[in-house]
Design an enzyme around this catalytic site. Structure first.
Site, PDB file in Angstrom:
ATOM      1  N   GLU A  51     -15.622  -9.711   1.763  1.00  0.00           N
ATOM      2  CA  GLU A  51     -14.173  -9.985   1.829  1.00  0.00           C
ATOM      3  C   GLU A  51     -13.345  -8.706   1.821  1.00  0.00           C
ATOM      4  OE1 GLU A  51     -13.596 -12.274  -1.728  1.00  0.00           O
ATOM      5  OE2 GLU A  51     -14.621 -14.022  -0.937  1.00  0.00           O
ATOM      6  N   PRO A  52     -13.437  -7.889   2.867  1.00  0.00           N
ATOM      7  CA  PRO A  52     -12.673  -6.643   2.840  1.00  0.00           C
ATOM      8  C   PRO A  52     -11.186  -6.871   3.090  1.00  0.00           C
ATOM      9  CG  PRO A  52     -13.826  -6.852   4.934  1.00  0.00           C
ATOM     10  CD  PRO A  52     -14.183  -8.078   4.132  1.00  0.00           C
ATOM     11  N   TYR A  96       0.473   1.345 -10.276  1.00  0.00           N
ATOM     12  CA  TYR A  96      -0.859   1.889 -10.630  1.00  0.00           C
ATOM     13  C   TYR A  96      -0.862   3.410 -10.694  1.00  0.00           C
ATOM     14  CZ  TYR A  96      -1.794  -2.608  -8.299  1.00  0.00           C
ATOM     15  OH  TYR A  96      -1.765  -3.914  -7.892  1.00  0.00           O
ATOM     16  N   CYS A 143      17.219   0.636  -9.251  1.00  0.00           N
ATOM     17  CA  CYS A 143      17.855   1.073 -10.486  1.00  0.00           C
ATOM     18  C   CYS A 143      16.850   1.127 -11.638  1.00  0.00           C
ATOM     19  CB  CYS A 143      19.014   0.116 -10.806  1.00  0.00           C
ATOM     20  SG  CYS A 143      19.913   0.600 -12.255  1.00  0.00           S
TER      21      CYS A 143
END
Ligand code: LLP
Length: 428
Positions: free
Chosen positions: A284-285, A326, A353
């Site tokens: 499942e790339p 991340y 903001c």
């Protein structure tokens, strides 16, 4: 000088995507803008297909729709024989529109609602089941509708790959799957459940993984489980190893589908000889198919010398969340100053903001001025698909480039999209 992948090049100081100037694209479609190179997408597909072409078992690629759910991109992948990994009713809806073959649309997810389950059963797609509660719901809705549903359990293999903790999914502590040592009890339950056909085993260890060893480990776990499941009299149709192959964000190299295939094929061939059934390998790339196909172009609204050198652009974490979420690194260039010497260190920030709205920190770039165009690389995976309208910002357009041709594949949102489905009660 920042490393440019094939199909992205510099001409007379300007960044080109295939044969099209990034500056012309901004003129025509406005800023910010996601731009995808079709040739890069095809190259990535070919690398997967070729890498596994010598296997003596059937391999099926199920594109992970969450990475990029643009329908044109999904259709291109469907036309190349890919299936789809979907994680919600909305992704299933898109996969059906794109026309993926239903038996190769795997309905994933750790918390599916009854409504989603019903939709999946009616669409006749196989399910990756994450809990016994989910199994019960599927069995009861399937019985009510009178459909048989093919299922795999998602196993949690307890494997810790080297990646960001937020995107490691096969850890003991992560919310996904059933512990691999206990999953056999779930399979026993499934065999007894009405309208359930046990068909496979599913596993996914995480994303942006740049070593192959954890995938081999996971595949071995899947085979350990497969041997036990077969003892229950099940004929296994697929073993799904998930996605997760990392890409080269920093220009330092990353494993290729060839590296992946070279390690996985021998293990699959050797271990499937222990089985009575002849399962297909499903992969499942997501990121490694679309990640490096796309750049985000964004215009400089202001340059400011404060305690740091800031470049304020018109895209923020509303359009590209990965750096804020991340601490992800994306290469950046000044698309209209590709030949100029890098002289100053800048931090590129968006219009949102929040202080965390940083796209790239402390980058050595040519002198940046108002009106310049910044290109942010490798934004094809988890870029637009994680975007939002935060701060009342309209999502930008997406363009596909094929050689010298351009196609608008998603329009920029309008203000009425910001209003959305809101309802103001009468007399307010
Ligand atoms: N299959 C399953 C069950 C998954 O959960 C995922 C990703 C994939 C396949 C595709 O993995 P890929 O080949 O793209 O690594 N938003 C994060 C990534 C989250 C990945 C979640 N699952 C990011 O921007 O890095």
């Amino acid at each position: 000088m920042v490393h440019l992948q094939k199909y992205f090049q510099e001409k007379n100081g300007v960044l080109y995507i295939e044969d099209v100037s990034s500056l012309e694209l901004i003129k025509e479609f406005g800023s910010p803008l996601y731009v995808t190179s079709k040739k890069t997408l095809e190259l990535n597909v070919d690398s997967y297909v070729n890498a596994f072409s010598n296997a003596n078992f059937k391999v099926k690629f199920l594109y992970a729709v969450k990475a990029n759910n643009n329908l044109t991109i999904m259709k291109l992948l469907k036309n190349r024989g890919f299936g789809a990994d979907v994680f919600s009713d909305g992704e299933l809806y898109l996969a059906l529109i794109a026309g993926f073959e239903r038996k190769y649309i795997l309905f994933n997810g750790n918390s599916k609602s009854e409504e989603e389950i019903r939709m999946g059963i009616e669409a006749k797609v196989p399910f990756s089941v994450d809990s016994l509660d989910e199994l019960k719901t599927i069995s009861s809705i399937a019985s009510e509708i009178g459909e048989e549903v093919k299922i795999a359990f998602r196993i949690n293999p307890d494997i810790k790959p080297e990646t960001h903790p937020k995107i490691a999914t096969g850890l003991k502590t992560s919310k996904f799957g059933i512990p691999w040592k206990e999953v056999i009890n779930a399979y026993k339950e499934a065999i007894k459940s009405p309208n359930i056909v046990v068909s496979g085993i599913h596993c996914h260890i995480g994303s942006q993984i740049i070593e192959i060893v954890p995938f081999v480990e996971a595949l071995n776990r899947v085979f350990d489980v497969a041997l036990e499941v077969e003892k229950l009299g099940v004929e296994l149709q697929f073993l799904d190893i998930g996605g997760g192959l990392g890409i080269d964000y920093e220009g330092k190299g990353a494993p290729t589908p060839d590296d992946f295939a070279n390690e996985l094929i021998p293990v699959f061939e050797e271990r499937s000889a222990e089985l009575n059934s002849n399962p297909e390998l499903w992969i499942e790339p997501g990121r490694s198919i679309v990640g490096n196909t796309t750049i985000l172009l964004t215009k400089v609204n202001a340059v400011k010398k404060a305690y740091r050198n800031f470049v304020a652009v018109d895209a923020g974490f509303n359009l590209l969340l990965r750096p804020a979420m991340y601490g992800a690194y994306h290469r950046v260039v000044v698309a209209n100053k590709m030949n100029e010497e890098a002289k100053e260190v800048y931090t590129i920030v968006g219009p949102i903001c929040e202080s965390g709205d940083i796209l790239a920190e402390d980058r050595l770039l040519p002198k940046v001025e108002k009106g310049d165009i910044i290109a942010i690389f490798d934004t094809g995976a988890y870029g637009f698909s994680m975007s939002s309208q935060y701060n009342g910002r309209r999502r930008c357009a997406e363009v596909l480039v094929d050689g010298g041709r351009t196609y608008l594949i998603r329009e920029r949102e309008s203000y009425s999209d910001i209003v959305g489905k809101q309802i103001i009660p009468p007399n307010f």
